[in-house]
Design a protein around this motif. Structure first.
Motif, PDB file in Angstrom:
ATOM      1  N   ASN A 136       0.814  -1.213   0.000  1.00  0.00           N
ATOM      2  CA  ASN A 136       0.000   0.000   0.000  1.00  0.00           C
ATOM      3  C   ASN A 136       0.852   1.271   0.000  1.00  0.00           C
ATOM      4  O   ASN A 136       2.073   1.215   0.139  1.00  0.00           O
ATOM      5  CB  ASN A 136      -0.993  -0.006   1.175  1.00  0.00           C
ATOM      6  CG  ASN A 136      -0.310   0.106   2.531  1.00  0.00           C
ATOM      7  OD1 ASN A 136       0.711   0.772   2.682  1.00  0.00           O
ATOM      8  ND2 ASN A 136      -0.894  -0.537   3.533  1.00  0.00           N
ATOM      9  N   SER A 137       0.187   2.412  -0.158  1.00  0.00           N
ATOM     10  CA  SER A 137       0.887   3.696  -0.285  1.00  0.00           C
ATOM     11  C   SER A 137       1.752   4.009   0.923  1.00  0.00           C
ATOM     12  O   SER A 137       2.884   4.493   0.771  1.00  0.00           O
ATOM     13  CB  SER A 137      -0.118   4.828  -0.496  1.00  0.00           C
ATOM     14  OG  SER A 137      -0.804   4.671  -1.713  1.00  0.00           O
ATOM     15  N   LYS A 138       1.245   3.752   2.095  1.00  0.00           N
ATOM     16  CA  LYS A 138       2.008   4.063   3.309  1.00  0.00           C
ATOM     17  C   LYS A 138       3.296   3.238   3.368  1.00  0.00           C
ATOM     18  O   LYS A 138       4.360   3.759   3.689  1.00  0.00           O
ATOM     19  CB  LYS A 138       1.159   3.804   4.553  1.00  0.00           C
ATOM     20  CG  LYS A 138       1.855   4.182   5.833  1.00  0.00           C
ATOM     21  CD  LYS A 138       0.981   3.958   7.051  1.00  0.00           C
ATOM     22  CE  LYS A 138       1.771   4.301   8.303  1.00  0.00           C
ATOM     23  NZ  LYS A 138       1.067   3.939   9.514  1.00  0.00           N
ATOM     24  N   GLN A 139       3.206   1.963   3.043  1.00  0.00           N
ATOM     25  CA  GLN A 139       4.387   1.096   3.054  1.00  0.00           C
ATOM     26  C   GLN A 139       5.417   1.561   2.016  1.00  0.00           C
ATOM     27  O   GLN A 139       6.615   1.589   2.293  1.00  0.00           O
ATOM     28  CB  GLN A 139       3.977  -0.353   2.765  1.00  0.00           C
ATOM     29  CG  GLN A 139       3.149  -0.988   3.858  1.00  0.00           C
ATOM     30  CD  GLN A 139       2.526  -2.295   3.411  1.00  0.00           C
ATOM     31  OE1 GLN A 139       2.020  -2.412   2.285  1.00  0.00           O
ATOM     32  NE2 GLN A 139       2.550  -3.290   4.299  1.00  0.00           N
ATOM     33  N   VAL A 140       4.942   1.923   0.838  1.00  0.00           N
ATOM     34  CA  VAL A 140       5.838   2.368  -0.220  1.00  0.00           C
ATOM     35  C   VAL A 140       6.489   3.697   0.171  1.00  0.00           C
ATOM     36  O   VAL A 140       7.691   3.892  -0.025  1.00  0.00           O
ATOM     37  CB  VAL A 140       5.094   2.491  -1.566  1.00  0.00           C
ATOM     38  CG1 VAL A 140       5.974   3.120  -2.633  1.00  0.00           C
ATOM     39  CG2 VAL A 140       4.599   1.116  -2.017  1.00  0.00           C
ATOM     40  N   ALA A 141       5.709   4.587   0.744  1.00  0.00           N
ATOM     41  CA  ALA A 141       6.243   5.882   1.181  1.00  0.00           C
ATOM     42  C   ALA A 141       7.362   5.675   2.194  1.00  0.00           C
ATOM     43  O   ALA A 141       8.426   6.305   2.102  1.00  0.00           O
ATOM     44  CB  ALA A 141       5.124   6.739   1.762  1.00  0.00           C
TER      45      ALA A 141
END
Length: 143
Positions: A2-7
């Motif tokens: 997800n976006s948070k993990q990638v960020a």
């Protein structure tokens, strides 16, 4: 992923990831059935490449052009244009590395001679009128 993990993985904000996708720095990210971004390996590679090229000085416009070319039909002209963007950036980085080496050598020279120069100024042996011309010194310049 997800976006948070990638960020967190790439030390970027979620807003930056969304911005990169919205303006075309990276291709559209696949979505799950609920509409949430679901980053795959290809997406992660694009993000890593974009972040790396951006930190090396590539403009947002060039990143967009690079990503846009990737989305076009696979022709030799497109491939060549994409490769040329990378070649141009590499040449620019090489020039910057040479400049940085010269500045590094100048700084090292100034550090190495600092105490001696300071002592000579304090003793009056050196004045503002009889100091070296740094731009003419070959000691620190790369041949």
């Amino acid at each position: 992923m997800n976006s948070k993990q990638v960020a967190e993985m790439f030390d970027l904000s979620v807003d930056t990831l969304r911005y990169y996708e919205r303006i075309g720095v990276i291709p559209p990210v696949t979505r799950d059935k609920n509409g949430y971004r679901n980053y795959q390996t290809g997406d992660l590679n694009w993000i890593f490449l974009a972040k790396s090229l951006r930190s090396a000085g590539l403009s947002i416009e060039s990143l967009i052009e690079f990503a846009t070319l990737a989305g076009l039909s696979d022709t030799q002209n497109v491939d060549d244009a994409q490769k040329q963007i990378l070649v141009d950036q590499l040449e620019e980085i090489e020039k910057n590395i040479e400049k940085m080496k010269e500045v590094r050598a100048l700084l090292q020279y100034k550090i190495d001679t600092y105490d001696d120069h300071l002592a000579k100024f304090k003793s009056g042996e050196l004045t503002q009128d009889n100091v070296e011309n740094l731009w003419e010194i070959k000691y620190y310049k790369k041949d």
